[in-house]
Design an enzyme around this catalytic site. Structure first.
Site, PDB file in Angstrom:
ATOM      1  N   HIS A   1      30.547 -53.417  21.322  1.00 10.55           N
ATOM      2  CA  HIS A   1      31.898 -54.132  21.111  1.00 10.55           C
ATOM      3  C   HIS A   1      31.879 -54.548  19.645  1.00 10.55           C
ATOM      4  O   HIS A   1      31.114 -55.264  19.175  1.00 10.55           O
ATOM      5  CB  HIS A   1      31.967 -55.577  21.907  1.00 10.55           C
TER       6      HIS A   1
ATOM      7  N   ASP B   1      34.267 -55.867  16.758  1.00 11.17           N
ATOM      8  CA  ASP B   1      35.326 -56.498  16.401  1.00 11.17           C
ATOM      9  C   ASP B   1      35.936 -55.844  14.940  1.00 11.17           C
ATOM     10  O   ASP B   1      35.142 -55.965  14.033  1.00 11.17           O
ATOM     11  CB  ASP B   1      35.186 -58.103  16.149  1.00 11.17           C
TER      12      ASP B   1
ATOM     13  N   ASP C   1      36.608 -58.966  25.891  1.00  7.77           N
ATOM     14  CA  ASP C   1      36.547 -59.983  24.849  1.00  7.77           C
ATOM     15  C   ASP C   1      37.775 -60.972  24.706  1.00  7.77           C
ATOM     16  O   ASP C   1      37.901 -61.913  23.964  1.00  7.77           O
ATOM     17  CB  ASP C   1      36.078 -59.712  23.390  1.00  7.77           C
TER      18      ASP C   1
ATOM     19  N   ASP D   1      27.991 -57.373  21.429  1.00 10.94           N
ATOM     20  CA  ASP D   1      28.524 -57.177  19.861  1.00 10.94           C
ATOM     21  C   ASP D   1      27.708 -56.313  19.139  1.00 10.94           C
ATOM     22  O   ASP D   1      26.597 -56.730  18.782  1.00 10.94           O
ATOM     23  CB  ASP D   1      29.012 -58.574  19.237  1.00 10.94           C
TER      24      ASP D   1
ATOM     25  N   HIS E   1      41.834 -59.502  19.017  1.00 14.75           N
ATOM     26  CA  HIS E   1      41.743 -60.881  19.444  1.00 14.75           C
ATOM     27  C   HIS E   1      41.000 -61.855  18.647  1.00 14.75           C
ATOM     28  O   HIS E   1      40.606 -63.195  19.060  1.00 14.75           O
ATOM     29  CB  HIS E   1      40.977 -60.787  21.012  1.00 14.75           C
TER      30      HIS E   1
END
Length: 914
Positions: free
Chosen positions: A168, A170, A282, A419, A563
């Site tokens: 994941h 971001d 998420d 993450d 997000h």
């Protein structure tokens, strides 16, 4: 209507009879076939067992058919009742005292009620009413319950496990987008290309196209071909395909669709693939609006994670963690999307293999002793060896079996990641090699009845659907949304609904102005190609540059739907990075009045503001980008407005049009550019990017009290008013004044207005009434008529459709009257504040944790300054409190906008950063 009801009854009965006869005929044929085979084979008991299984299956089908007929019957009864109720309502006058009684008679409300009552499935509102929302200790699975099973449960149907590696990433959170990419993401993708190519059994899924596209741009042709081979072989799968993993609470559907389209178009253009499964692990809660967009984009399946822990527990007990998510307004399955809800606390490895995180953490081989990450349960993973493989395999299988008990099929999804995982090459090795040893052990011991392998979402959902089809099992239907999310105790994630409101506002401005710019640019391109007759553009028109600027703006908007961006949960430097990107994009079309979608530009040959040499290096880059993006609007409108198109000449140093407001920096509010008037007309160009005729109020700042606005084409004067520009609550500017006029805008049009200085006293100036309860007003103005309100006199405004009354003490709305019907509605506007909890955890960017006491009514140490404005274009009541300003406005326009008041709220505190 009765005939329709009778006809539907006959139809339902016919369907039922036909289904029953067909099923029994099938049963008769199957029994005959089985008896014939029993004469040919001696294994009579085995044949009878098979026959019994098929009979059981037919009974299930018959039950499903009976339920379908019952559903149709109930739907008929509800519709019949609705028809009768509608007939009664046509004969009886409905009371005006109850808003709810009117709502019950609306067709949409009746339809929603029929769908709710007539459909077999899960209504989340009913679930929320049912749950106690407590948090008892569930043992190893703290937020769940103990799970038990029998070892022989999988003897007839083996457990199929799909281990799905993921990382994941971001696009901005603790670091900026670029910093994350340079430090971690590009290494993950580089290693992915190498490690997946080493073994065809390995798999990987990827979600964030913003990162993937940036990495792709750096690859040579050989590596790009390797990526395509991995995609074709099914080893690599791009899931969701959005520019980011978008927030689903704050984002507008336009921006959600924009980032989805940008990602899908990039995938189609560069890779020739289309995603089939969504991956949303998420976002802080989940919305059916997102599922609707995903289904419309061609996706059939999706995975979600952040759902209230009590809801997860309930769904786990009911084995409804996999369901068909349907829109609340849809009575058909056309909007259904198959959804898998992760059952446990998080999407990291300790919370994905099974209910016991202490055990699952032992199978996150990135946490092996000597590596940077450890298990917080203080039991470290072990490398898989011949000596321990049996014990390790059985321990892991126990978790798989417990988790599978929460679902209706023996097909199990187990994510493997967290993450920014798989940054280092060694992590790929320890994860894939150790798990492959475990999978090989399972294959070598068929008595365990488990088949485990690396997989993608497509492989998992394809196997799931095959099993459901074979078993004749249907997933339940679910309607509703998964808000508000809580991960533990009373930690409700609603703080981010309002975190960093400045940037949330900036997001909405960019959405509206970007769309307006795209429309104008498209109109210009079509007109230019038509003008030249051969599809060519003007020789010096910078179409390619403008297209790149628009693409960058779309991607900046898409990036902000992440997000941790629009939610306001990223760190300050990251938010500033987003803001800087936004200012580059927004200023192109920031001429849009908020929520009006009308572009106002005025013609001028004045060069841009201040020389760039006077700015520091960072500001130079920022303003250089702003000026480049402005060319999209300036050049497009310039070419369309010219009567002699052959005279068009693009000169970036001398812009033909200037915007009516300017944003000086990413964290600054827009400022109106004053318009200097004289007897010579100044040209004001207003663009309507919508496909409907609009009557909009356009506001500009001028340097004179006397101004006149006429339609340049017809010469018709426009209704206008002059009002004060308030520099302070009680002091009006003596040099700047606000000119508001009603613009009548045809669809997709550029309309030119002439603004000139008028004769003294000819412009309609608004009148002000000022009051401060218990304190004489000190507001004075030599340019406008200002009077003091009578003590305790009611404050009232009206137009042709509505009349409103406000409190003489606070200026807040108290009641309104619909003049056409005479209905009077009481209204109460209050401002409340919450205290903070005394617990260790406090409210913040994510959480809203108020204290135990009730919300308190806001009160100020001094009464508000109330200003009533009356004019021919609009009238309003403005209440200036110590901490905020509230305003309710009525427009004197023809059409729908006149029939409803407009509310606005502004605050004195600096909301840019918490």
């Amino acid at each position: 209507m009765m005939k329709r009801g009778q006809l539907l009854s006959v139809l339902v009965g016919g369907v039922f009879c036909l289904a029953v006869l067909s099923l029994y005929r099938m049963l008769e044929l199957m029994q005959g076939a089985e008896l014939q085979r029993s004469r040919e084979r001696p294994e009579v008991s085995e044949d009878l067992s098979r026959l019994q299984q098929k009979i059981d299956r037919l009974e299930r089908l018959l039950n499903n058919n009976n339920h379908l007929v019952a559903t149709l019957r109930d739907s008929l009864l509800h519709r019949k009742a609705s028809w009768e109720r509608e007939n009664r309502e046509q004969q009886v006058n409905v009371s005006s005292d109850s808003v709810h009684s009117q709502a019950d008679g609306l067709p949409g409300c009746r339809l929603a009620e029929e769908i709710k009552d007539g459909t077999n499935g899960v209504q989340l509102l009913d679930v929320y009413d049912l749950l106690p929302f407590d948090n008892p200790d569930g043992g190893a699975w703290k937020q769940g319950f103990e799970i038990s099973y029998h070892d022989n449960e999988w003897d007839q149907q083996s457990l199929e496990v799909f281990l799905v590696p993921h990382s994941h990433n971001d696009p901005g959170w603790l670091k900026t987008f670029d910093s994350y990419y340079q430090d971690q993401t590009r290494h993950i993708l580089d290693n992915m290309l190498i490690k997946l190519s080493e073994d065809s059994r390995r798999r990987m899924i990827w979600a964030e196209i913003s990162y993937f596209s940036k990495w792709w741009a750096e690859l040579d042709d050989q590596k790009r071909q390797m990526v395509k081979r991995l995609l074709k072989a099914g080893q690599l799968e791009l899931v969701t395909g959005g520019w980011v993993m978008a927030d689903e609470a704050n984002s507008h559907y336009f921006a959600l669709l924009d980032q989805l389209m940008e990602g899908h178009l990039w995938m189609q253009r560069h890779l020739g693939v289309q995603p089939s499964s969504g991956w949303a692990i998420d976002p802080f809660g989940h919305s059916p609006s997102m599922t609707y967009l995903l289904k419309g984009a061609g996706l059939q399946n999706m995975v979600i994670q952040r759902v209230h822990y009590a809801v997860k527990k309930h769904f786990a007990r009911q084995q409804t963690l996999e369901f068909l998510w349907r829109q609340s307004w849809d009575s058909s399955p056309r909007s259904d999307i198959t959804c898998h809800m992760m059952p446990f606390y998080s999407y990291d490895v300790p919370h994905t293999c099974g209910p016991n995180p202490a055990v699952c953490c032992q199978f996150d081989f990135h946490r092996l002793p000597g590596r940077r990450v450890v298990c917080p349960w203080r039991i470290s993973p072990q490398p898989i060896t011949e000596q321990n493989i049996k014990e390790r395999a059985l321990l892991l299988l126990d978790q798989y079996r417990q988790k599978s008990h929460l679902f209706r099929s023996p097909v199990l999804l187990v994510p493997l990641g967290d993450d920014f995982r798989f940054v280092e090459s060694s992590e790929w090795d320890v994860q894939f090699q150790n798990y492959q040893k475990l999978f090989d052990y399972f294959d070598q011991h068929p008595e365990l009845h488990v088949k485990a392998r690396f997989g993608t979402l497509s492989e998992y959902f394809r196997t799931l659907q095959d099993h459901l089809s074979t078993a004749g099992t249907n997933l339940p239907t679910l309607r509703g949304d998964f808000f508000t999310y809580a991960d533990r105790d009373d930690h409700y994630w609603s703080g981010y609904f309002t975190s960093r409101p400045f940037y949330k506002r900036l997001d909405r401005i960019l959405e509206a102005t970007l769309r307006a710019t795209e429309v104008l640019f498209s109109l210009m391109l079509a007109e230019m190609r038509h003008f030249h007759g051969n599809g060519q553009l003007a020789a010096d028109f910078p179409a390619v540059d403008h297209f790149l600027h628009l693409t960058a703006a779309r991607r900046n908007l898409g990036l902000f739907q992440h997000h941790d961006a629009v939610t306001g949960t990223a760190r300050d430097p990251v938010v500033v990075d987003y803001g800087t990107s936004f200012s580059v994009s927004v200023t192109v079309s920031v001429v849009t009045p908020w929520l009006s979608l009308a572009l106002a530009c005025f013609v001028s040959f004045v060069p841009p503001c201040s020389p760039l040499e006077d700015q520091d290096q960072e500001q130079t880059r920022l303003f250089h980008s702003i000026l480049n993006l402005r060319q999209v609007l300036q050049s497009s409108a310039h070419w369309l407005l010219l009567s002699d198109k052959s005279q068009y000449h693009h000169d970036q140093s001398k812009p033909f049009l200037l915007m009516d407001d300017v944003i000086a920096a990413h964290d600054a509010l827009p400022q109106k550019t004053p318009l200097t008037l004289s007897d010579k007309p100044r040209l004001l160009v207003v663009f309507n990017p919508s496909a409907q005729l609009r009557s909009s109020v356009i506001s500009v700042v001028v340097d004179t009290l006397d101004a006149r606005v006429v339609d340049a084409e017809t010469g018709r004067p426009m209704a206008a008013q002059i009002s004060a520009v308030w520099e302070e609550p009680s002091r009006a500017s003596s040099e700047a004044f606000q000119l508001d006029f009603v613009a009548e805008l045809p669809p997709l049009s550029l309309v030119i207005y002439h603004v000139t200085k008028a004769s003294v006293g000819s412009a309609h100036r608004v009148q002000y009434t000022i009051s401060r309860h218990g304190d004489p007003s000190a507001v004075k103005s030599k340019h406008f008529q200002v009077s003091e309100a009578e003590v305790d006199a009611p404050l009232s405004l009206s137009n042709k459709h509505i009349q409103i009354w406000s409190s003489s003490e606070s200026g807040l709305l108290q009641k309104l009257c619909l003049l056409q019907s005479g209905l009077v509605h009481k209204v109460q506007v209050q401002f409340l504040w919450y205290g903070t909890t005394t617990k260790q955890d406090k409210s913040g960017a994510y959480l809203f944790l108020p204290g135990p006491e009730e919300a308190q009514l806001y009160s100020s140490s001094e009464p508000p300054l109330i200003r009533v404005t009356r004019g021919p274009v609009f009238s309003d009541i403005t209440s200036r409190f110590k901490h905020f300003t509230h305003r309710v406005r009525l427009y004197h326009l023809e059409g729908k906008r006149e029939s409803c008041p407009e509310f606005s709220l502004s605050g004195c505190p600096d909301f840019r950063l918490p």
